[in-house]
Motif scaffolding. Structure first.
Motif, PDB file in Angstrom:
ATOM      1  N   ARG A 278      -0.408  -6.383   7.093  1.00 54.56           N
ATOM      2  CA  ARG A 278      -1.209  -7.364   7.830  1.00 54.56           C
ATOM      3  C   ARG A 278      -0.975  -7.189   9.332  1.00 54.56           C
ATOM      4  NH1 ARG A 278       0.384 -13.319   6.474  1.00 54.56           N
ATOM      5  NH2 ARG A 278       2.146 -12.498   7.626  1.00 54.56           N
TER       6      ARG A 278
ATOM      7  N   ARG B  21      -3.029  -4.361  10.496  1.00 51.40           N
ATOM      8  CA  ARG B  21      -4.441  -4.732  10.645  1.00 51.40           C
ATOM      9  C   ARG B  21      -4.629  -5.581  11.902  1.00 51.40           C
ATOM     10  NH1 ARG B  21      -8.705  -3.811   8.888  1.00 51.40           N
ATOM     11  NH2 ARG B  21      -9.377  -5.527   7.581  1.00 51.40           N
ATOM     12  N   ALA B  22      -3.655  -6.451  12.209  1.00 49.54           N
ATOM     13  CA  ALA B  22      -3.773  -7.307  13.387  1.00 49.54           C
ATOM     14  C   ALA B  22      -3.721  -6.493  14.672  1.00 49.54           C
ATOM     15  CB  ALA B  22      -2.669  -8.361  13.384  1.00 49.54           C
ATOM     16  N   LYS B  23      -3.112  -5.306  14.601  1.00 50.97           N
ATOM     17  CA  LYS B  23      -3.073  -4.411  15.756  1.00 50.97           C
ATOM     18  C   LYS B  23      -4.437  -3.823  16.047  1.00 50.97           C
ATOM     19  CE  LYS B  23       1.298  -1.971  15.302  1.00 50.97           C
ATOM     20  NZ  LYS B  23       1.840  -0.655  14.879  1.00 50.97           N
ATOM     21  N   GLY B  24      -5.319  -3.822  15.033  1.00 47.88           N
ATOM     22  CA  GLY B  24      -6.636  -3.236  15.229  1.00 47.88           C
ATOM     23  C   GLY B  24      -6.873  -1.994  14.395  1.00 47.88           C
ATOM     24  N   LEU B  25      -5.954  -1.684  13.477  1.00 42.81           N
ATOM     25  CA  LEU B  25      -6.189  -0.548  12.586  1.00 42.81           C
ATOM     26  C   LEU B  25      -7.207  -0.953  11.530  1.00 42.81           C
ATOM     27  CD1 LEU B  25      -2.554   0.706  11.907  1.00 42.81           C
ATOM     28  CD2 LEU B  25      -4.284   1.846  13.270  1.00 42.81           C
ATOM     29  N   SER B  26      -8.091  -0.003  11.168  1.00 39.37           N
ATOM     30  CA  SER B  26      -8.995  -0.312  10.077  1.00 39.37           C
ATOM     31  C   SER B  26      -8.195  -0.242   8.778  1.00 39.37           C
ATOM     32  CB  SER B  26     -10.141   0.685  10.042  1.00 39.37           C
ATOM     33  OG  SER B  26      -9.643   1.938   9.635  1.00 39.37           O
ATOM     34  N   ARG B  27      -8.814  -0.718   7.705  1.00 39.60           N
ATOM     35  CA  ARG B  27      -8.160  -0.747   6.412  1.00 39.60           C
ATOM     36  C   ARG B  27      -7.643   0.658   6.040  1.00 39.60           C
ATOM     37  NH1 ARG B  27      -8.872  -5.149   3.042  1.00 39.60           N
ATOM     38  NH2 ARG B  27     -10.612  -5.955   4.234  1.00 39.60           N
TER      39      ARG B  27
ATOM     40  N   MET C 222      -8.931 -14.070  13.568  1.00 42.95           N
ATOM     41  CA  MET C 222      -8.604 -12.646  13.608  1.00 42.95           C
ATOM     42  C   MET C 222      -9.573 -11.815  12.760  1.00 42.95           C
ATOM     43  SD  MET C 222      -6.026 -12.064  15.565  1.00 42.95           S
ATOM     44  CE  MET C 222      -5.365 -10.462  15.130  1.00 42.95           C
TER      45      MET C 222
ATOM     46  N   LEU D 215      -9.381 -11.650   9.533  1.00 41.98           N
ATOM     47  CA  LEU D 215      -8.529 -11.037   8.501  1.00 41.98           C
ATOM     48  C   LEU D 215      -8.487 -11.886   7.234  1.00 41.98           C
ATOM     49  CD1 LEU D 215      -5.466  -9.746  10.580  1.00 41.98           C
ATOM     50  CD2 LEU D 215      -7.230  -8.392   9.464  1.00 41.98           C
TER      51      LEU D 215
ATOM     52  N   GLU E 291     -17.141  -5.179  11.103  1.00 37.13           N
ATOM     53  CA  GLU E 291     -15.742  -4.781  10.932  1.00 37.13           C
ATOM     54  C   GLU E 291     -15.272  -3.819  12.035  1.00 37.13           C
ATOM     55  OE1 GLU E 291     -13.425  -6.045   9.105  1.00 37.13           O
ATOM     56  OE2 GLU E 291     -11.917  -4.525   9.554  1.00 37.13           O
TER      57      GLU E 291
ATOM     58  N   CYS F 131     -12.192  -4.531  14.569  1.00 38.78           N
ATOM     59  CA  CYS F 131     -11.056  -3.627  14.750  1.00 38.78           C
ATOM     60  C   CYS F 131     -10.824  -3.357  16.229  1.00 38.78           C
ATOM     61  CB  CYS F 131     -11.274  -2.306  14.019  1.00 38.78           C
ATOM     62  SG  CYS F 131     -10.931  -2.427  12.257  1.00 38.78           S
TER      63      CYS F 131
ATOM     64  N   ARG G 220      -9.223  -6.683  17.631  1.00 37.00           N
ATOM     65  CA  ARG G 220      -7.867  -7.009  17.194  1.00 37.00           C
ATOM     66  C   ARG G 220      -6.859  -6.151  17.946  1.00 37.00           C
ATOM     67  NH1 ARG G 220      -9.519  -5.763  11.658  1.00 37.00           N
ATOM     68  NH2 ARG G 220     -10.783  -7.530  11.012  1.00 37.00           N
ATOM     69  N   GLY G 221      -5.851  -6.786  18.482  1.00 36.54           N
ATOM     70  CA  GLY G 221      -4.828  -6.051  19.212  1.00 36.54           C
ATOM     71  C   GLY G 221      -5.209  -5.850  20.661  1.00 36.54           C
TER      72      GLY G 221
ATOM     73  N   HIS H  99      -6.274   1.560  21.026  1.00 35.29           N
ATOM     74  CA  HIS H  99      -7.349   0.998  21.839  1.00 35.29           C
ATOM     75  C   HIS H  99      -7.574   1.699  23.169  1.00 35.29           C
ATOM     76  CE1 HIS H  99      -7.829  -2.325  19.088  1.00 35.29           C
ATOM     77  NE2 HIS H  99      -6.526  -2.478  19.072  1.00 35.29           N
TER      78      HIS H  99
END
Lengths: 315, 528
Positions: free
Chosen positions: A214, A217-223, B50, B52, B75, B79, B82-83, B114
């Motif tokens: 999680r 994912r919060a960092k911005g990585l896709s699934r 978020m 999520l 999505e 992405c 996020r971050g 990013h």
């Protein structure tokens, strides 16, 4: 990391010593004596006595153990009773079939299992996952010798791409030898790949529920990125365990496949030696297999530590 | 225009409505706190922002972050946000980091995703961020792994990761709940500094009203997926309108009406106790080292006396508890109960062991899910030489359940049919069934919501009135210890640094460590 490897190396040596004592003792405690056993019930007493002399059985047990071990360390595995040739040479011939076959099968099974397991985990519950899992179910259930016969009938008999049986030897060249090992390697690899893919999938699914996924994912990585960058390496520990066990099995347990494809491998050697009651060969081959298993376990331990930094300081 | 505006947010998961008409705003450079009990929808509100949410979620309304509607973003767009625009810090620092990747790489990854930059530059920015959150590079090089750090340090790494790209909005979901009071105070200070330094909006989720009162500019109280009260912190606390807010506040500062302690005839006597753990050898041939977890600890616990034990994690509280329960041998000193040692030879002393029981922290993990409640709570009977059978056993089970406010019928249910608070009542019933003289409560209410916790503490007082027994109450929550104990022990690095009458210790702490602990603990504002 190096200290960890050294420590594992010490325990590896200890295991080898214990294993050699156990193997020696097992041969020792066979009822009667090895000479009588090898010659069978109808042997004449003077033949038995002559064999005892020849095998050096008249010496004390510790002395014989030492002679056996030092012999092996210098590459002298004794002389086969049935074939009257040095055991070392017999093993060397066979090992050049069994070892490449086991490694070939292991590479194939990894190449099939890793993508299949990761693919299934990434598509959990969807059609892709269900079909991969159904295929692995089949792979686990089908006996490998039957599967071997099926692929022989398709690829050798129908299509004529491969020879059905036999091994030309490495002298015939690298590619012909590899070609001859391909069908047996596939037959060996598929059931193993099925097991490995299932382990990979379930281990990955466990990881997908972890908190750090999680965070990823919060960092911005896709699934998909999160799966590849963070879950796969964490999921490797159980997979490595299974991989280590499988290599040992592929090496020694290839006997049925060796029979089907008529390959001169270690499995057949040990099978024939047991039938011929050639204990000298049996003893040496078993020791060799034990040695391989222990070395593979050592390699797996090192791989654990390479994958997981938490394991480096311990043990 | 606010940084984050949530309007009429509805959320349902697999058709079950979770959130109803949630409205809230977060301003840049300000802190908005969401508070409420577990299950009130706090965390799901954060996860909605978020993007999520778990699969099967359906949302309606608007969640606008700087004019972008998060609910309508695709999505890939999410992405990218996020971050970068919004980041999140989670509750459990122990598991929030990837265990097989060094901290430098994990922080640098957030930057690399990013921004178009080189790995080396990302790593040096990661080093600067770690430095900013209080992990200087000389002591915490980028090559450290998470398992080499404490919980507070790991939380700092998570924060560094979240703020690496200076997001406009930071969401912190119970960021300090798993941490010690002193660590909590430091992390809260850090967050507050970062908010003003980066002009960042902080949406903070916490169940701890004392933290909210100290910390937040705005407060949002949630109950069962609804916002029941919201506004500037001071106003909301001064002028609580909704009964739920009032009850939440009352439960947080709940005072227990404890009956007077009895005479001080000693029951448990702990004398100069030492407890060592072996640690790995430094080299192959050096002798094995030892770590002294409990160092020369002595105290008495009288018949009917209620004693608290406080200290930070790793101070030796749990080790001492295990030694008292006779679960571990000790390396020096003695522990006796009623004059007899708790541990003899290589095993606990049964005759003493049956006179004490324990209640653990985790109401979810401390029961075997395949056993029925009657079997679970009658387990301590194995300590008795002649355990009650048949009718007598049924009667004992029924009495124990009724004593803790449950029904005799509950004996035939399984543990998953109960809530956290009910489970902790069952744990207490299990402890009471052999009528022990001493019960050890090891963080027994720490996992419970404030209102449930208040009920369980009242239950303790009621049980004390019914049949006096002694207890040792171990907790990191100072306000709870204050309300349910007569005497308190303060433990630090394996030693008891201060002990005395609870009120005296709390009002005039003598040892500097006790003073630090009390100063770090967030307190509810006095509204009278």
């Amino acid at each position: 990391m190096i200290r960890f490897a050294l420590r594992r190396l010490i325990s590896l040596t200890l295991s080898l010593i214990v294993a050699s004592i156990v193997i020696f003792a097992v041969i020792e405690i066979i009822p009667g004596d090895p000479a009588a056993f090898m010659l069978g019930v109808n042997a004449r007493p003077d033949t038995v006595a002559a064999l005892r002399e020849e095998l050096g059985l008249t010496a004390s047990a510790p002395a014989r153990y030492l002679a056996w071990v030092t012999g092996m360390l210098t590459g002298d595995f004794g002389t086969s009773y049935t074939y009257k040739t040095p055991v070392a040479g017999m093993i060397a011939d066979r090992i050049w079939v069994s070892f490449p076959l086991a490694i070939y099968a292991l590479i194939l099974s990894t190449l099939i299992a890793f993508p299949a397991g990761i693919y299934a985990a990434a598509r959990r519950g969807r059609l892709g996952d269900v079909s991969v899992m159904a295929a692995t179910q089949l792979g686990v259930a089908v006996p490998n010798f039957w599967f071997a016969m099926i692929i022989v009938s398709i690829f050798s008999l129908k299509l004529g791409w491969f020879n059905a049986i036999g091994f030309p030897g490495w002298d015939a060249g690298f590619w012909p030898a590899i070609k001859a090992l391909t069908l047996p390697a596939i037959a060996l690899a598929l059931p193993q790949a099925a097991i490995l893919a299932r382990v990979m999938r379930s281990s990955l699914l466990d990881m997908l529920n972890e908190d750090f996924m999680r965070t990823a994912r919060a960092k911005g990585l896709s699934r998909r990125q999160a799966l590849w960058r963070h879950a796969v390496r964490n999921a490797m520990i159980p997979v490595l365990t299974i991989l280590g066990l499988q290599f040992a099995f592929l090496l020694a347990g290839g006997i049925i496949i060796e029979q089907v494809f008529y390959l001169p491998g270690l499995g057949r050697l040990i099978f024939q030696s047991i039938q011929a009651r050639d204990l000298i060969v049996v003893e040496s081959v078993v020791m060799l297999l034990v040695f391989t298993v222990i070395v593979v376990n050592f390699a797996v331990d090192i791989a654990y530590a390479a994958v997981d930094p938490r394991l480096r300081g311990r043990r | 225009m606010s940084l984050l505006t949530i309007r009429d947010l509805q959320l349902s998961i697999h058709g079950t409505p979770i959130l109803r008409d949630v409205d809230l705003t977060v301003e840049a450079g300000k802190i908005t706190a969401i508070t409420g009990e577990s299950g009130s929808g706090k965390s799901l509100t954060a996860l909605t922002v978020m993007g999520l949410l778990p699969t099967g979620s359906e949302t309606a309304g608007t969640v606008a972050l700087d004019k972008v509607d998060v609910l309508k973003a695709s999505e890939p767009e999410l992405c990218a946000m996020r971050g970068n625009d919004m980041a999140m810090v989670f509750q459990e620092p122990m598991t929030a980091l990837n265990p097989v990747q060094c901290i430098g790489d994990q922080v640098a990854e957030a930057i690399l995703i990013h921004t178009k930059t080189t790995r080396a530059k990302a790593r040096s920015r990661a080093a600067a961020m770690l430095e900013r959150v209080g992990l200087p590079n000389d002591r915490f090089p980028l090559s450290r792994y998470p398992h080499e750090l404490s919980g507070g340090q790991r939380q700092r790494v998570v924060i560094a990761m979240a703020i690496a790209l200076r997001p406009k909005l930071l969401i912190a979901d119970e960021p300090t709940t798993a941490l010690d009071v002193t660590t909590q105070a430091k992390i809260l200070t850090l967050l507050k500094e970062l908010v003003s330094e980066f002009d960042m909006g902080l949406l903070m989720i916490t169940h701890d009203l004392a933290v909210v009162a100290d910390f937040a500019d705005e407060i949002v109280v949630m109950q069962k997926g609804d916002v029941v009260e919201a506004g500037p912190t001071g106003e909301v606390l001064q002028n609580m309108q909704h009964p739920y807010t009032r009850s939440l506040f009352a439960a947080s500062g709940h005072q227990v009406d404890l009956p007077d302690a009895m005479g001080a005839e000693p029951l448990l006597r702990v004398t100069n106790v030492m407890r060592d753990y072996p640690v790995p050898r430094k080299s192959l041939f050096s002798p094995p080292g030892v770590f002294r977890a409990v160092d020369d600890v002595s105290f008495d616990l009288g018949v009917g006396e209620r004693v608290g034990l406080v200290g930070e994690s790793g101070c030796g509280k749990s080790t001492l508890t295990k030694a008292i329960l006779g679960l571990d041998p000790i390396q020096g000193g003695s522990i006796t109960m009623g004059g007899a040692p708790v541990y003899t030879g290589k095993a606990p002393n049964r005759a003493v062991r049956r006179r004490m029981q324990v209640v653990f922290q985790d109401p979810y993990g401390s029961f075997n899910p395949r056993h029925r409640v009657d079997r679970l709570i009658s387990e301590p009977f194995h300590l008795l030489d002649t355990p009650p059978l048949g009718e007598a056993r049924q009667h004992a089970i029924a009495t124990a359940l009724e004593d803790v406010g449950l029904a005799a019928d509950d004996a035939l249910k399984y543990i998953h049919e109960f809530s956290g608070g009910q489970r902790q009542r069952i744990a207490i019933a299990r402890a009471l069934i052999t009528e022990p003289d001493l019960i050890v409560f090891d963080e027994a209410v720490s996992a419970l919501d404030v209102s449930v916790r208040a009920q369980v503490l009242d239950l303790l007082a009621e049980l004390c009135r019914k049949r006096p027994f002694s207890y040792l109450f171990i907790s990191h929550d100072l306000s709870v210890v204050r309300s349910v104990t007569d005497r308190v022990l303060v433990m630090k690095s394996g030693q008891i640094v201060e002990q005395g009458d609870t009120e005296t210790v709390f009002t005039s702490p003598q040892h500097p460590y006790t003073q630090t602990l009390l100063a770090a603990a967030p307190v509810l504002p006095d509204l009278t």
